[in-house]
Design a protein around this motif. Structure first.
Motif, short mmCIF file in Angstrom:
data_model
loop_
_atom_site.label_atom_id
_atom_site.label_comp_id
_atom_site.label_asym_id
_atom_site.label_seq_id
_atom_site.Cartn_x
_atom_site.Cartn_y
_atom_site.Cartn_z
N LEU A 4 0.85 -1.20 0.00
CA LEU A 4 0.00 0.00 0.00
C LEU A 4 0.87 1.23 0.00
O LEU A 4 1.93 1.25 0.63
N CYS A 5 0.40 2.27 -0.69
CA CYS A 5 1.15 3.51 -0.70
C CYS A 5 0.17 4.66 -0.47
O CYS A 5 -0.84 4.77 -1.18
N ALA A 6 0.46 5.50 0.54
CA ALA A 6 -0.39 6.67 0.80
C ALA A 6 0.44 7.92 0.54
O ALA A 6 1.64 7.93 0.79
N SER A 7 -0.21 8.97 0.00
CA SER A 7 0.54 10.15 -0.44
C SER A 7 -0.18 11.45 -0.10
O SER A 7 -1.40 11.47 0.09
N ASN A 8 0.60 12.52 -0.06
CA ASN A 8 0.03 13.87 -0.13
C ASN A 8 0.65 14.54 -1.36
O ASN A 8 1.22 13.85 -2.21
N GLN A 9 0.59 15.88 -1.46
CA GLN A 9 1.10 16.55 -2.67
C GLN A 9 2.58 16.23 -2.92
O GLN A 9 3.00 16.10 -4.06
N ASN A 10 3.38 16.14 -1.87
CA ASN A 10 4.83 16.04 -2.08
C ASN A 10 5.47 14.74 -1.61
O ASN A 10 6.58 14.44 -1.99
N ASN A 11 4.81 14.03 -0.71
CA ASN A 11 5.47 12.87 -0.13
C ASN A 11 4.59 11.63 -0.17
O ASN A 11 3.39 11.71 -0.38
N SER A 12 5.22 10.48 0.08
CA SER A 12 4.50 9.21 0.13
C SER A 12 5.09 8.34 1.22
O SER A 12 6.21 8.58 1.67
N ILE A 13 4.33 7.34 1.61
CA ILE A 13 4.85 6.32 2.52
C ILE A 13 4.34 4.98 2.01
O ILE A 13 3.22 4.89 1.51
N VAL A 14 5.18 3.96 2.07
CA VAL A 14 4.81 2.65 1.53
C VAL A 14 4.80 1.64 2.66
O VAL A 14 5.70 1.64 3.51
N GLU A 15 3.77 0.77 2.67
CA GLU A 15 3.67 -0.26 3.70
C GLU A 15 3.42 -1.62 3.06
O GLU A 15 2.76 -1.71 2.03
N CYS A 16 3.95 -2.66 3.70
CA CYS A 16 3.72 -4.02 3.22
C CYS A 16 2.99 -4.79 4.32
O CYS A 16 3.45 -4.80 5.47
N TRP A 17 1.86 -5.40 4.00
CA TRP A 17 1.04 -6.12 4.99
C TRP A 17 0.93 -7.58 4.62
O TRP A 17 1.00 -7.95 3.45
N SER A 18 0.70 -8.40 5.64
CA SER A 18 0.59 -9.84 5.39
C SER A 18 -0.61 -10.39 6.17
O SER A 18 -0.88 -9.98 7.30
N LEU A 19 -1.31 -11.33 5.57
CA LEU A 19 -2.48 -11.94 6.21
C LEU A 19 -2.02 -13.18 6.97
O LEU A 19 -1.45 -14.09 6.38
N ILE A 26 1.13 -5.80 9.84
CA ILE A 26 2.08 -5.04 9.01
C ILE A 26 3.43 -5.74 9.06
O ILE A 26 3.89 -6.17 10.11
N LEU A 27 4.07 -5.91 7.86
CA LEU A 27 5.39 -6.53 7.80
C LEU A 27 6.47 -5.47 7.90
O LEU A 27 7.45 -5.63 8.60
N SER A 28 6.29 -4.39 7.14
CA SER A 28 7.32 -3.36 7.11
C SER A 28 6.74 -2.08 6.56
O SER A 28 5.69 -2.09 5.91
N ALA A 29 7.42 -0.97 6.84
CA ALA A 29 6.98 0.33 6.31
C ALA A 29 8.22 1.15 6.04
O ALA A 29 9.26 0.96 6.68
N THR A 30 8.11 2.07 5.09
CA THR A 30 9.26 2.95 4.80
C THR A 30 9.12 4.21 5.64
O THR A 30 8.10 4.46 6.27
N HIS A 81 13.46 -4.03 -1.30
CA HIS A 81 13.19 -5.44 -1.03
C HIS A 81 11.69 -5.64 -0.85
O HIS A 81 11.05 -4.88 -0.13
N ARG A 82 11.14 -6.67 -1.48
CA ARG A 82 9.67 -6.76 -1.51
C ARG A 82 9.07 -7.06 -0.14
O ARG A 82 7.88 -6.84 0.06
N LEU A 83 9.85 -7.57 0.81
CA LEU A 83 9.28 -7.84 2.14
C LEU A 83 9.72 -6.80 3.17
O LEU A 83 8.91 -6.31 3.95
N SER A 84 11.04 -6.46 3.17
CA SER A 84 11.51 -5.54 4.22
C SER A 84 11.44 -4.09 3.77
O SER A 84 11.65 -3.19 4.57
N LEU A 85 11.19 -3.86 2.46
CA LEU A 85 11.14 -2.50 1.87
C LEU A 85 12.44 -1.74 2.07
O LEU A 85 12.45 -0.52 2.04
N GLN A 86 13.55 -2.46 2.26
CA GLN A 86 14.83 -1.77 2.37
C GLN A 86 15.39 -1.50 0.99
O GLN A 86 15.21 -2.30 0.07
N MET A 87 16.11 -0.40 0.88
CA MET A 87 16.63 0.02 -0.41
C MET A 87 17.68 -0.94 -0.95
O MET A 87 18.55 -1.38 -0.22
N MET A 88 17.56 -1.29 -2.26
CA MET A 88 18.54 -2.19 -2.87
C MET A 88 19.32 -1.53 -4.00
O MET A 88 20.47 -1.86 -4.23
N ALA A 89 18.68 -0.63 -4.73
CA ALA A 89 19.40 0.05 -5.82
C ALA A 89 18.66 1.33 -6.15
O ALA A 89 17.46 1.45 -5.91
#
Length: 842
Positions: A297-312, A342-346, A396-404
């Motif tokens: 999931l990604c939520a945003s305003n005009q200038n910024n966003s935050i991304v979260e990964c959830w698991s059932l 929630i698994l991880s969030a940026t 990274h698709r699970l931890s959302l840590q930067m890779m490149a």
């Protein structure tokens, strides 16, 4: 959480090529408001733009389809959609495309005559006036898992295991039913099923009793054959809802049942520090179409966003002690409920403009993840986020840590355009509005706010420097995956350096030889095609490309001609005539063609005269090729010449030997079907002379383990051949005009849609000109072996992978020839896609 000591590395991604539209005064391509693109497993990319006409002020909604090897050769079709196109989806075979628009119309596109640059709309469905927000093909029940920790295993079945997965809907006998599912903005779900007779069954149902607005949705599938739909109304203060959808066919009608699953609120809305910071949910995606229990999931305003990964997750429900005594059953087994965790969030990011998810089905067990991390094998583990400042991050698709990271904005502005035109701060920066990862996750295509297509390379190790052996193993693993699945491997070639080619080809062959005989037979032509496209990438192996294509041609001819033989008595329990021919030819090693022939039942070889005559061109090729090979035996020291690898290839020489015997017998029935040789003396029997020499050469390399050198007597006889017979010119395949060979020096290539680039800086072609016809010389139909003249009048098609050319329409009516043509009607012999050529091709 996975231990992942990765910081974003700038070396992980670079731009391979960009392709832009030509500026026209009257009409131009402007990106449509929701811009969409889709990448198929055969490396075709479909994307949308709006064609704006200045005079009439109206918009045409276009769909463009390119193959990644010839991006300039774009096929643009007026989609006929009246509103903007909101979704594009390829099916699992990569040969059909769905498009849906903001008026509720869904269209299914298929290739016309199996041509990758000619498409037509065949069927469709409609939910009148209700914009489609999510679209997917139904699942066909095929799911593989890649096991990184077994990449050293010898058996393909261990590396790529088939996961038990039920199709969304099955026909009688368990065959998956084709069709699609879409979700509309007013909360309806619509399913269309394609019946084998071409009829479409459609049903529409509300997702739940209280219909509410759906701004974003996504579709995923469960292993049990159900469909899961995730929806959001666009506001982060509302919950993200999940529904289970079951499709069935009752009395020839499609029926849909839905039920509600647990929902979730994004973490950033419940966190007091960020409570009202991100009002809108802008992206909602399942991590993969067959992973319905993980969502991004990604939520945003005009200038910024935050991304979260959830698991059932399944969790136990604690039960109060009072109930423990009443019901003894509950005490044994805790009741379970499903709950989103929630698994991880940026942290706060720049505003996200597009998301691309990996399609490589890497298995996510802890050992696999650990091995991937230790070996630095990252394809399939990262998802791509594009930002409004033009940069792209892979996380990274699970931890959302930067890779490149890829920094785009500053480098994307053309140099010649003065920077004064627009101040840096005010003007909108160029950024990707739609992105897709390739099927092996080694390339990323993005369409930006100017409608320009960019192709990014993504290093398998995300920019970590590995030793050569390791990088070879990564590429080899993915090549094998493409070989097993039948997917196109163009995106892997982006990473192959000329120095790797020799090693890769050898290792690929070793791995192939370890498989069981049945699998080897299934993959026999695919591996030859794969070796051919690898050998194109290095100047030292370029001549072998011709050999591999000739080998594909030989295998196909041999199968076709042997399949024409008919057993004399229908109920013979024996082997088929083709198998018996192979057996007798390998058992009787006599050098005299007539002695081999005596052992065959000639009545099995009797065919109609017209059939034999119609095969003359193919028979001529066999005869010419044998003569060419034997004549080139004396100077075998130069491996640069095409044909060299055949001189040590016992299996291929054995095939030629069998075909010579068949042709000899047919020649007794109808002499005019024999290959024509230009001989110096009238009395000489050219066929038996060639058969004698061919047999001697075949005896040298019949057993792969001890290949002996041909003796001097044989070489002397072959030296005399040019004085006895005229050595023919062999029409080798042209060296490809594709983009891949221009991308090797890692320089950015700039292209324009509709304009083929000149052959710039192509080092390989110069030494190769000796084998290929110059322009203006007569052209040849490579598969029918017919001469087309210097300026062909017939429409032709060429292969996107090997460049082989053949006529679109068949000039023949004979069944035997039709049988030959059926072999390459859908794909070329090398497995590449056909594309129609302009008539003026020269």
């Amino acid at each position: 959480a996975v231990p992942c000591p990765l910081r974003g590395r700038a070396g992980g991604m670079d731009l391979a090529y960009v392709c832009e539209w030509e500026k026209k005064p009257k009409s131009n391509h402007c990106p449509s408001i929701p811009l969409v693109c889709a990448w198929s497993c055969r490396n075709l990319i479909a994307f949308t733009t709006d064609l704006r006409n200045e005079e009439e002020k109206d918009l045409t909604h276009m769909v463009h389809i390119i193959d990644t090897e010839h991006p300039w050769d774009v096929y643009s079709v007026n989609s006929g959609h009246t509103e903007v196109i909101t979704c594009l989806e390829w099916d699992q075979s990569g040969s059909r495309l769905l498009s849906a628009d903001a008026d509720g119309h869904i269209k299914c596109w298929g290739m016309t005559d199996h041509l990758a640059n000619s498409w037509e709309n065949t069927v469709g469905s409609v939910v009148e006036g209700d914009p489609v927000v999510a679209l997917s093909w139904l699942h066909n029940g095929v799911k593989l898992a890649l096991h990184v920790e077994k990449s050293g295993a010898s058996n393909f079945g261990e590396k790529f295991s088939r996961v038990k997965f039920s199709p969304s809907l099955t026909l009688f006998g368990g065959k998956p039913m084709e069709g699609w599912i879409a979700v509309t903005i007013s909360g309806l779900v619509t399913v269309s099923l394609l019946k084998p007779n071409g009829q479409v069954l459609t049903a529409t149902e509300s997702l739940c009793r209280l219909r509410c607005r759906v701004a974003l949705a996504d579709v995923a599938f469960t292993g049990g054959g159900n469909i899961v739909v995730a929806t959001s109304d666009g506001s982060s203060t509302s919950p993200v809802q999940f529904y289970k959808v079951c499709v069935s066919v009752v009395n020839e009608k499609c029926k849909i049942d839905t039920e509600i699953l647990p929902s979730l609120f994004m973490r950033c809305t419940t966190d007091p520090a960020r409570k009202d910071k991100y009002p809108a949910i802008t992206h909602l995606k399942f991590l993969a179409r067959d992973m319905s229990e993980q969502v991004l999931l990604c939520a945003s305003n005009q200038n910024n966003s935050i991304v979260e990964c959830w698991s059932l997750r399944k969790e136990g429900l604690p039960v109060n002690n009072i109930f423990q005594q009443i019901s003894p059953v509950v005490g044994d087994k805790q009741p379970m409920i499903l709950k989103w965790r929630i698994l991880s969030a940026t942290n706060d990011l720049d505003r996200v403009s597009a998301v691309a998810l990996p399609k490589l089905p890497i298995s996510l067990t802890n050992t696999d993840l650990k091995v991937a991390n230790d070996t630095k094998f990252f394809p399939g583990l990262g998802l791509a986020l594009a930002f409004h400042d033009g940069s792209v991050h892979i996380v990274h698709r699970l931890s959302l840590q930067m890779m490149a990271v890829f920094y785009g904005s500053s480098s994307q502005r053309p140099v010649d355009e003065p920077a004064l035109k627009r101040p840096r701060t005010a003007g909108p920066l160029v950024h990707f509005k739609a992105m897709q990862l390739s099927w092996t996750s080694l390339a990323l295509a993005g369409v930006d706010s100017h409608g320009k297509l960019s192709m990014l390379r993504i290093s398998p190790s995300m920019g970590h420097v590995l030793d050569m052996n390791m990088s070879l193993r990564h590429l080899l693993f993915l090549l094998e995956y493409c070989m097993v699945t039948g997917y196109d491997w163009w995106d892997i070639l982006l990473h192959v350096q000329p120095s790797m080619v020799q090693n890769l080809v050898e290792k690929l062959h070793e791995e192939y030889m370890r498989q069981n005989a049945a699998l080897q037979q299934v993959l026999s032509t695919r591996i030859v095609a794969m070796k051919a496209s690898l050998c194109k990438l290095s100047s030292s192996t370029i001549a072998r490309v011709c050999d591999y294509h000739a080998k594909l041609f030989l295998i196909a001819i041999s199968c076709t001609l042997k399949s024409l033989l008919r057993p004399h008595f229908l109920n013979t329990p024996d082997k088929s005539p083709g198998d018996r021919l192979t057996e007798i030819c390998s058992k009787i090693t006599d050098v005299d063609i007539d002695k081999v022939m005596i052992n065959l039942k000639t009545e099995e070889f009797v065919l109609e005269m017209t059939t034999l005559q119609s095969l003359q061109q193919l028979i001529q090729w066999v005869g010419d090729f044998v003569l060419y090979l034997l004549a080139s035996l004396p100077n075998q020291g130069s491996p640069v010449r095409p044909g060299h690898s055949f001189l040590r290839d016992g299996a291929s020489l054995g095939m030629f030997r069998e075909l010579m015997v068949v042709i000899r017998i047919w020649g007794l029935l109808k002499p005019s079907c024999l290959p024509v040789y230009t001989a110096t003396s009238d009395t000489q029997d050219s066929m038996s002379l060639l058969f004698r020499l061919l047999t001697k050469l075949w005896l040298c390399c019949r057993e792969e383990n001890h290949i002996t050198e041909p003796d001097d007597a044989l070489i002397d006889e072959c030296c005399l051949l040019p004085s006895q017979l005229l050595i023919p010119n062999i029409d080798w395949l042209p060296i490809n005009d594709g983009i891949i060979s221009k991308l090797q020096n890692k320089q950015l290539v700039r292209l324009q849609f509709g304009k083929a680039p000149g052959l710039i800086g192509h080092t390989v072609s110069s030494q190769f000109d000796a084998f290929v016809r110059a322009p203006g010389q007569p052209k040849i139909d490579h598969l029918r072996r017919l001469h087309l003249g210097a300026y062909p009048t017939e429409e032709c098609k060429s292969c996107t992978r090997c460049g082989c050319v053949t006529m679109l329409k068949s000039p023949n009516k004979v069944t035997a020839v039709k049988q030959w043509e059926q072999r390459w009607i859908k794909n070329c012999l090398c497995g590449g896609l056909w594309r129609k050529m302009p008539l003026s091709y020269s």
